[in-house]
Design an enzyme around this catalytic site. Structure first.
Site, PDB file in Angstrom:
ATOM      1  N   TYR A 172       0.462  -1.406  -0.446  1.00 45.98           N
ATOM      2  CA  TYR A 172       0.086   0.229  -0.021  1.00 45.98           C
ATOM      3  C   TYR A 172       1.216   1.205  -0.438  1.00 45.98           C
ATOM      4  CZ  TYR A 172      -3.443   3.311   1.323  1.00 45.98           C
ATOM      5  OH  TYR A 172      -4.576   3.972   1.256  1.00 45.98           O
ATOM      6  N   LYS A 176       0.663   4.459  -3.340  1.00 43.73           N
ATOM      7  CA  LYS A 176       0.597   5.421  -2.897  1.00 43.73           C
ATOM      8  C   LYS A 176       1.569   6.555  -3.120  1.00 43.73           C
ATOM      9  CE  LYS A 176      -4.038   5.867  -2.109  1.00 43.73           C
ATOM     10  NZ  LYS A 176      -4.794   5.810  -2.759  1.00 43.73           N
TER      11      LYS A 176
END
Length: 276
Positions: A172, A176
């Protein structure tokens, strides 16, 4: 939180992942501000249909078009853009919100961090496909009509720099960080066209579907309300933000007691990773 404004009357937006959490808040924030919205979901069609019903109950009939579309599929991204033009006649704003979080790695990710080599390759691929490739495919499908119009907004939903570097937050965090890079590079590619690219983030852990169900009520009480992103979102989507590009707005730094220009200045920083 509501806006009490019709500042975006006539504008049309796509919000990916528009059925829950931040997406739901942004869809309803847009319609309250006068915009029409295509709200997409990859699978949870009932959720975006419920958001459309909520909009109707608020007196904004037919302003939300719920659409099943997977951002990892090029044909679905093209179809979402075509749906905006077919239903509403134009497309002004793309919000790349659809995302896959750490709960797909482990429901216990908050208390038992997973090392990167323990992540299943198919899980890594799923998160990267949704969080990195999905925004690219959506933006690629969206930009041509924005260039033709000479005006447009791409808003990428990002997260805190610390979370990008947090132990146990693969894939994750890397996804990002890549989206921040996309924001910076796309803003430069589109410089001078009237189409801007910026990042928007809540500024802390937010009560969304990315929080696993086992989290205690005490912890949940400390999470940010997804509506926190609405004021900076509407400002970014307005003509007041013309010329603002390659930036990131941190929603929990937005001060509602200030005029919007001052609030935006206080909440804004250069997009990237904070490593300068």
């Amino acid at each position: 939180m509501t806006t009490g404004s019709e500042r975006l009357t006539g504008k049309v937006a796509i919000v990916t992942g528009g059925g829950r959490g931040l997406g739901r808040s942004m869809v309803l924030g847009f319609v309250r501000a006068g915009a029409s919205v295509v709200a997409t979901a990859a699978r949870e069609t009932a959720e975006v249909e419920q958001v459309a019903r909520e909009a109707r109950e608020l007196g904004h009939a037919d302003r939300v078009l719920p659409l099943t579309a997977d951002v990892t599929r090029e044909e679905d991204c093209v179809r979402a853009v075509e749906a905006a033009h077919s239903r509403f006649g134009r497309l002004d704003v793309l919000v790349n919100n659809a995302g896959r979080g750490m709960k797909y790695v482990s429901e216990a990710f908050l208390t038992e961090p997973a090392r990167f080599w323990e992540v299943a390759p198919e899980t890594w691929q799923m998160v990267i496909d949704t969080n990195v490739n999905g925004p690219f495919l959506m933006a690629r499908a969206t930009v041509p009509s924005m260039l033709q119009a000479g005006w447009g907004r791409i808003i990428n939903i990002s997260m805190n720099h610390d979370t990008m570097r947090r132990r146990g937050f693969s894939p994750y965090g890397p996804s990002k960080a890549a989206l921040e890079s996309e924001t910076v590079i796309w803003a430069q590619d589109l410089a001078g066209t009237g189409v801007t690219v910026n990042a928007l983030l809540p500024g802390g852990a937010t009560l969304t579907g990315m929080i696993p169900p086992g989290v205690s009520s005490a912890v949940r009480a400390q999470l940010l309300d997804p509506d926190i992103v609405i004021p900076p979102l509407l400002w970014l989507a307005s003509t007041e933000a013309d010329g603002v590009t390659g930036r990131r707005l941190v929603a929990n730094r937005w001060r509602s007691d200030l005029d919007e220009t001052a609030a935006a200045e206080g909440a804004m920083e250069e997009a990237g990773w904070g490593l300068r």
